[in-house]
Design an enzyme around this catalytic site. Structure first.
Site, PDB file in Angstrom:
ATOM      1  N   THR A   9      38.737  46.867  49.788  1.00 43.06           N
ATOM      2  CA  THR A   9      39.043  47.831  48.749  1.00 43.06           C
ATOM      3  C   THR A   9      38.009  47.866  47.629  1.00 43.06           C
ATOM      4  O   THR A   9      36.929  48.364  47.833  1.00 43.06           O
ATOM      5  CB  THR A   9      40.447  47.649  48.173  1.00 43.06           C
ATOM      6  OG1 THR A   9      40.589  46.317  47.794  1.00 43.06           O
ATOM      7  CG2 THR A   9      41.516  48.011  49.159  1.00 43.06           C
ATOM      8  N   VAL A  73      50.855  39.222  47.462  1.00 40.47           N
ATOM      9  CA  VAL A  73      51.919  40.104  47.931  1.00 40.47           C
ATOM     10  C   VAL A  73      51.642  40.478  49.373  1.00 40.47           C
ATOM     11  O   VAL A  73      50.532  40.908  49.716  1.00 40.47           O
ATOM     12  CB  VAL A  73      52.001  41.389  47.060  1.00 40.47           C
ATOM     13  CG1 VAL A  73      52.989  42.383  47.670  1.00 40.47           C
ATOM     14  CG2 VAL A  73      52.419  41.036  45.641  1.00 40.47           C
ATOM     15  N   ALA A 118      48.248  43.232  52.712  1.00 39.39           N
ATOM     16  CA  ALA A 118      48.536  42.247  51.664  1.00 39.39           C
ATOM     17  C   ALA A 118      47.532  42.437  50.536  1.00 39.39           C
ATOM     18  O   ALA A 118      46.554  43.187  50.672  1.00 39.39           O
ATOM     19  CB  ALA A 118      48.417  40.833  52.212  1.00 39.39           C
ATOM     20  N   LYS A 119      47.746  41.792  49.449  1.00 39.44           N
ATOM     21  CA  LYS A 119      46.767  41.768  48.358  1.00 39.44           C
ATOM     22  C   LYS A 119      47.081  40.571  47.491  1.00 39.44           C
ATOM     23  O   LYS A 119      48.239  40.136  47.425  1.00 39.44           O
ATOM     24  CB  LYS A 119      46.887  43.044  47.514  1.00 39.44           C
ATOM     25  CG  LYS A 119      45.650  43.350  46.733  1.00 39.44           C
ATOM     26  CD  LYS A 119      44.650  43.987  47.640  1.00 39.44           C
ATOM     27  CE  LYS A 119      43.347  44.244  46.951  1.00 39.44           C
ATOM     28  NZ  LYS A 119      42.463  45.007  47.843  1.00 39.44           N
ATOM     29  N   GLY A 120      46.057  40.056  46.818  1.00 40.32           N
ATOM     30  CA  GLY A 120      46.291  38.935  45.927  1.00 40.32           C
ATOM     31  C   GLY A 120      45.383  39.034  44.730  1.00 40.32           C
ATOM     32  O   GLY A 120      44.447  39.836  44.708  1.00 40.32           O
TER      33      GLY A 120
END
Ligand code: NAD
Length: 435
Positions: A9, A73, A118-120
């Site tokens: 991203t 997440v 997911a992302k963190g």
């Protein structure tokens, strides 16, 4: 060697404003409506599967303790292990991470990768930390989210303000705690630690491929088109170079945060890229070429005479204020969220064709998938193999989004979102609900 890599991203120096996320979520609701998806599936897709908030204490170099807040997440594992970047930015919060995780689910589904999203992130200004503090932060954060990570569970990657070095520290932390070497726990690693050849260029290459595929369907030869590229960072510079060198397109304009260059006869990109590589801290405004080009602003670049416009800088560049002045007939979104919801409607009305971000810039996550596959097999591909597979995956994704758009009489953005949602919903339905 410091390898500059970012994942599927965002940019290294900005955090997307909520406007971009708001736009994406509106597109998602439109896709629900268009597909006539049952409310239960909509509700599953709107929510994250799992959200973890962690406290990340570290010793500062002066012996003091600072405690940062981190998140991971997992939006969906319906189609496979969760995949998504980790960002270090003061603006990181749970709501943003949650929305970005959902977007990763959609991007992986558009590219038909066997991943969920997911992302963190950690809410921190990394510029205020020394390298050793940054390493301690990365290692402690990795240890705190480790209970939900795993090579078949959730595989992080770099994102805003994180890079190949961050992934090396994360991979080492997990390997030390596991007692095994686990390169497959993260992607976007240095090549020496199981990173993939071609990862650095992958997003820009994917943008170039998407551009050529779109032109083909318009019956146009890339050799006969002019291209303007906003943003001459990782994505924009590789996209411009590959379009020029491998497909013969004429790049008439480029820009970065300091402004841009224009030459109707085409810019000579090679010396510009070499200059920026030799002086990584410099901007385009520091490059001088005895007047072989005209200086232009970013606003001018967006609206100049060119067949193709590639916004590859930051979000919210094409808005209701300039959408009616865009002259390019084709826009290929290298950046995430460069076009606002309102601008999108104006472009559609004007018959300007847009290849949406979740398709156009998917080359990065596709190559991350290749990296994971290579790590799992401990068998590494050469650059030709990576490029060939990337080309195949991008062309297939483009064709699927194009065909879905034709069949359902919709634009490519609606098609990409619909296709992604449909795939995720289908996987949920096929798996059934546990227990
Ligand atoms: P980068 O930091 O390498 O480059 C960003 C470029 O945009 C730089 O040239 C910068 O000067 C320019 N820029 C910054 N602010 C600007 C402004 N206000 N006006 C004009 N130019 C400006 O970042 P990148 O990795 O190339 O990412 C660019 C975009 O692509 C981002 O939206 C990112 O989310 C998206 N993206 C990147 C990847 C990847 O693998 N790098 C993958 C998917 C999507």
């Amino acid at each position: 060697m410091a390898v500059r890599l970012q994942e599927e991203t965002e940019t290294s120096n900005t955090s997307p404003r909520s406007e971009m996320l708001h736009t994406a979520l509106r597109q998602l609701e439109n896709a629900f409506e268009g597909l006539g998806l049952a409310e239960g599936f909509r509700e599953i897709i709107r929510q994250s599967e799992r959200e973890l908030t962690v406290a990340v204490p570290i010793y500062r170099d002066d012996g003091q303790i600072s405690v940062f807040t981190g998140y991971r997440v997992q939006h969906s594992s319906a189609r496979g292990p969760c995949k998504g970047g980790i960002r270090f930015h003061p603006g990181v919060n749970l709501e943003e991470v949650r929305a970005l995780a959902l977007l990763m689910t959609l991007k992986c589904a558009v590219a038909n990768l066997p991943f969920g999203g997911a992302k963190g992130g950690v809410s921190v200004n990394p510029a205020g930390l020394s390298r050793t503090e940054l390493e301690r932060l990365t290692r402690r954060y990795a240890a705190m989210i480790l209970p939900i990570l795993g090579r078949k569970r959730d595989i992080p990657a770099p994102d805003v303000n994180t890079n190949a070095q961050t992934m090396a520290w994360l991979m080492d932390t997990v390997s030390m705690l596991d007692g095994n070497s686990t390169p497959e726990i993260a992607t976007g690693k240095p090549v020496a630690l199981g990173g993939s050849q071609g990862r650095e260029e992958a997003t820009g290459r994917g943008v170039a491929i998407a551009t050529v595929e779109a032109l083909k369907r318009q019956g146009r030869d890339p050799k006969e088109v002019t291209v303007a590229v906003q943003g001459f960072g990782n994505v924009g510079s590789y996209a411009a170079q590959i379009l020029a060198e491998e497909y013969g397109a004429k790049i008439v304009a480029i820009s970065d945060v300091s402004g841009g260059f224009y030459n109707a006869k085409g810019l000579n990109l090679k010396p510009i890229r070499e200059h920026l590589q030799a002086h990584p801290a410099q901007l385009l405004e520091d490059y001088h070429d005895n007047g072989h080009f005209e200086q232009i602003s970013n606003a001018e670049l967006l609206t100049l005479e060119a067949d193709v416009l590639i916004p590859a800088a930051i979000e919210d560049q094409i808005t209701h204020e300039n959408a009616d002045q865009i002259k390019a007939g084709l826009i290929v979104e290298g950046a995430n969220g460069p076009t606002s919801f309102e601008a999108d409607a104006i472009l559609r009305e004007r018959g300007i064709h847009v290849v949406p971000d979740i398709l156009a810039n998917a080359g990065g996550v596709i190559c991350s998938y290749f990296e994971w596959v290579q790590d799992l097999q401990s068998y590494f591909w050469d650059i030709d193999e990576v490029r060939q597979q990337l080309n195949r995956a991008m062309c297939r994704a483009f064709e699927e989004v194009w065909t879905f758009a034709e069949e359902h009489d919709m634009d490519m953005r609606s098609s990409a979102y619909s296709l992604a949602v449909d795939r995720v919903a289908y996987a949920i339905q096929q798996r059934g609900l546990f227990p």
